[in-house]
Motif scaffolding. Structure first.
Motif, PDB file in Angstrom:
ATOM      1  N   LEU A   1       7.609   2.014   4.083  1.00  0.00           N
ATOM      2  CA  LEU A   1       7.041   3.176   3.643  1.00  0.00           C
ATOM      3  C   LEU A   1       7.920   3.716   3.943  1.00  0.00           C
TER       4      LEU A   1
ATOM      5  N   ILE B   1      11.312   6.010   3.383  1.00  0.00           N
ATOM      6  CA  ILE B   1      11.178   7.601   3.141  1.00  0.00           C
ATOM      7  C   ILE B   1      12.602   8.094   4.005  1.00  0.00           C
TER       8      ILE B   1
ATOM      9  N   LEU C   1      -1.365   8.126   2.148  1.00  0.00           N
ATOM     10  CA  LEU C   1      -0.031   7.352   3.614  1.00  0.00           C
ATOM     11  C   LEU C   1       0.151   6.531   1.968  1.00  0.00           C
ATOM     12  N   GLU C   2      -0.578   5.441   2.009  1.00  0.00           N
ATOM     13  CA  GLU C   2      -0.093   4.488   1.248  1.00  0.00           C
ATOM     14  C   GLU C   2      -0.242   4.694  -0.240  1.00  0.00           C
TER      15      GLU C   2
ATOM     16  N   TRP D   1       3.736  -2.845   5.477  1.00  0.00           N
ATOM     17  CA  TRP D   1       4.156  -2.541   4.352  1.00  0.00           C
ATOM     18  C   TRP D   1       3.722  -0.770   4.750  1.00  0.00           C
ATOM     19  N   ARG D   2       3.466  -0.796   5.829  1.00  0.00           N
ATOM     20  CA  ARG D   2       3.569   0.849   5.939  1.00  0.00           C
ATOM     21  C   ARG D   2       4.849   0.698   6.638  1.00  0.00           C
TER      22      ARG D   2
ATOM     23  N   GLN E   1      -7.578   7.946   4.262  1.00  0.00           N
ATOM     24  CA  GLN E   1      -7.092   6.613   4.577  1.00  0.00           C
ATOM     25  C   GLN E   1      -6.269   6.023   3.901  1.00  0.00           C
TER      26      GLN E   1
ATOM     27  N   GLY F   1       3.299   6.780  -0.391  1.00  0.00           N
ATOM     28  CA  GLY F   1       4.529   5.929  -0.183  1.00  0.00           C
ATOM     29  C   GLY F   1       4.553   5.068  -1.904  1.00  0.00           C
ATOM     30  N   ALA F   2       3.575   4.693  -2.222  1.00  0.00           N
ATOM     31  CA  ALA F   2       4.170   3.455  -3.801  1.00  0.00           C
ATOM     32  C   ALA F   2       4.847   4.411  -5.039  1.00  0.00           C
TER      33      ALA F   2
END
Lengths: 334, 330
Positions: free
Chosen positions: B89, B93, A10-11, B85-86, A7, A14-15
């Motif tokens: 991101l 990208i 992705l976070e 937030w998503r 879950q 991305g972080a």
């Protein structure tokens, strides 16, 4: 636990990427950031840009190809047809999946959306997996480029195809025996129903195909871009010689070659040329490991797989493919 | 999810697609696509440009008529990110390659990358490079004779072999007919392609190793190293040095690209010239000189003894490509 990791995957990625971007901006900012109105970029970052854009520009056409091909299947191929064409008996169906690449010569970026769609349309999972693994290798385009790249060892192209077939078939049989649960991501079911609703409502409308192509472009694109970025960074900062030095014994040299194949995320049409450039420092069977492993699994396709299948299934797939490629190429008489 | 939020997402997506379309169009129009992709993929990029353009238009249409195009109760399936937030991101990208493409200048791959890749010389064996340079130091700086150290057999085959070869080549060259040259290269079972290539190169008084034949020509000369020793060649590339080189040595190198630059490999010829250190690394030079055979561990390796080196501008298309179907294109 596994579900949680998936879950947040992705976070997490991305972080990390955002962190890297911030570090990059500040780091290059402390150096001579302005000179007149000209930006000063460090040579390595420019090289990184070259690799990154290059991989992205190369992959986008193939991803679009896969997306449109999958949209084509979605619109014109019915579930009934997929079920009818796929042989019932696994003994025939698994080899059938292995040679599907000759009908659809797609490389490893394009094959994931296609396989996903075929599985949604009712192709048995074990056949889909065999196609997923063998398709990017056992097809005329890739085999002929391998033949060209290894002008001095032309039989390597044959070994590549044969070893890939063997491994794909074994993984297919394992899937048939051990995977009972539907491996597609949660929510994929509702998406199928949703897409079918659209297909019914708007059948024959070109714009619908395109709308879905945009959705899938962004869906697959994020994994592709993340993979390309990491691969570009590695290409700039990790030297091949360092990697080659690790690989001295047969097992480590195979593992090193597989690791390189995974990290560099090359297109399966081009990777034979890279493998050929290693032919002076590695034995042919390690090159075979590189040639077979890369198209089956690499950084960007793993991320793309994670966007399609459940985390647990991807882990099992990665583990079994890795072990099998290592074992088979070690034993393979090259 | 409400309508305006969906529209915002469609707008951002449209702008990103527009960005990709613009970037690709710019690269094509300014003829810079060759810096990223091999020519055989260019056609595919033109098609991609067309498709991206259409996708942009359709995405823009969604912004204005989103409600009618997607009038259903299944918003989750449209993969629009759920939190801010998503979104940052996801779109971040996609913006990264765009900003890099538009803001950062292009750079031709050079020595830094070659260091990471390892270079393939005319010997087809990188590990031998150190030994060759080691062996070359003695006869080049001191008087020829015996190398007299650990790699003694290298020194011994080295100096006497090459003048002999030169004379032999020079003496036999004018007398040979096409058929005889062909005969010379037909053994070894390396296929018609390399035989044709070898014949067409061998017939030239000064072999021009230009962009078109660089890789295939290099491979051919490496296969028939003995036969090509003593021939005069002219070629072009960037200057690359390794720490273990002498002052007189550098490599005139080119990157080969088979699909994209991620698969680039470095190929080159070791050049020796008294003033070799004059040329800065990564500068582009045109080199002319005679090939000289060195034998290292049973491998025949060709070194270019340069007598003419001049600085040139980097070519518009800096990379070289395999060109299997036109053997004698020059």
């Amino acid at each position: 636990m596994l579900v949680k990791v998936r879950q947040f995957l992705l976070e997490i990625i991305g972080a990390l990427l955002l962190g890297a971007a911030a570090a990059w901006l500040t780091a290059s900012g402390s150096a001579s950031w302005f000179s007149g109105f000209q930006f000063q970029w460090s040579g390595r970052w420019l090289d990184m840009k070259t690799f990154f854009l290059s991989i992205v520009l190369e992959a986008i056409p193939f991803v679009l190809l896969g997306v449109f091909f999958s949209a084509f299947i979605q619109t014109f191929v019915t579930e009934e047809q997929v079920r009818r064409w796929t042989p019932k008996n696994p003994l025939i169906a698994i080899p059938f999946g292995a040679f599907l690449g000759f009908l659809f010569p797609v490389c490893e970026c394009a094959i994931i959306p296609v396989v996903r769609r075929l599985i949604q349309k009712g192709m048995p999972l074990h056949v889909g997996v065999v196609f997923l693994l063998a398709g990017p290798i056992v097809n005329p385009v890739v085999l002929s480029s391998t033949y060209l790249a290894f002008a001095r060892q032309p039989d390597l192209a044959f070994h590549r195809g044969a070893a890939a077939l063997v491994i794909a078939v074994i993984v297919g049989v394992l899937t048939l025996l051990f995977i009972r649960k539907n491996p597609l991501l949660l929510g994929m079911e509702s998406q199928i129903r949703h897409e079918e609703a659209h297909a019914k409502a708007l059948r024959g409308k070109l714009s619908m195909t395109f709308s879905h192509a945009i959705d899938e472009f962004f869906d697959m694109g994020k994994f592709l871009l993340a993979g390309a970025l990491i691969s570009a960074l590695l290409q700039v900062y990790v030297s091949r010689e360092t990697l080659a030095e690790i690989g001295q014994t047969p097992v480590t040299s195979h593992l090193v070659m597989m690791g390189m194949a995974y990290l560099f995320s090359l297109c399966s049409e081009a990777d034979a040329f890279i493998a050929a450039s290693f032919s002076h420092s590695f034995h042919a069977s390690s090159l075979l490991a590189f040639l077979v492993f890369g198209p089956m699994l690499d950084l960007k396709t793993t991320l793309m797989l994670l966007g399609t299948f459940r985390f647990g299934f991807v882990v099992k797939l990665v583990a079994s493919v890795t072990v099998l490629v290592l074992a088979v190429t070690l034993l393979w008489p090259v | 999810m409400n309508q305006s939020s969906a529209k915002r997402h469609y707008l951002v997506r449209s702008l990103i697609l527009l960005g990709f379309t613009g970037l690709l169009a710019q690269l094509i129009l300014t003829h810079r696509l060759g810096l990223y992709l091999a020519p055989r993929l260019h056609m595919l990029s033109y098609v991609t440009l067309g498709i991206l353009f259409m996708l942009t238009l359709i995405s823009l249409r969604q912004v204005f008529s989103g409600a009618t195009a997607y009038d259903c109760d299944c918003e989750d399936a449209h993969k629009i990110p759920r939190s801010l937030w998503r979104s940052v991101l996801l779109y971040g990208i996609f913006l990264l390659p765009l900003s890099m493409g538009f803001l950062m200048p292009d750079q031709i791959l050079g020595s830094d990358v070659a260091d990471k890749r390892g270079i393939t010389l005319l010997s087809n064996d990188v590990r031998k490079l150190a030994e060759v340079t080691g062996a070359a130091n003695t006869p080049a700086s001191g008087e020829s004779g015996t190398a007299g150290n650990a790699s003694s057999h290298v020194g011994e085959t080295n100096a006497p072999a090459s003048p002999q070869k030169k004379q032999e080549a020079a003496a036999t060259l004018p007398a040979l007919s096409d058929a005889q040259i062909r005969q010379k290269f037909s053994d070894g079972g390396l296929g018609d392609f390399y035989t044709d290539m070898a014949v067409s190169l061998y017939k030239q008084p000064v072999i021009s190793l230009n962009d078109k034949v660089f890789l295939d020509g290099l491979t051919t000369m490496e296969l028939y190293a003995k036969e090509f020793a003593g021939k005069e060649i002219e070629t072009l590339g960037f200057v690359y040095r390794q720490p273990d080189f002498t002052k007189e040595q550098f490599v005139v190198a080119r990157f080969s690209v088979s699909c994209c630059t991620a698969d680039a490999n470095v190929f080159g010829i070791l050049v020796e010239n008294k003033q070799g250190s004059k040329w800065a690394k990564d500068s582009w030079v045109k080199v002319r000189g005679k090939l000289e055979a060195r034998s290292v561990d049973g491998y025949d390796m060709l070194v270019l003894k340069a007598d003419g080196i001049e600085t040139v501008k980097a070519p518009k298309d800096p990379y070289v490509y395999y060109n299997y179907d036109t053997p004698a294109g020059n």
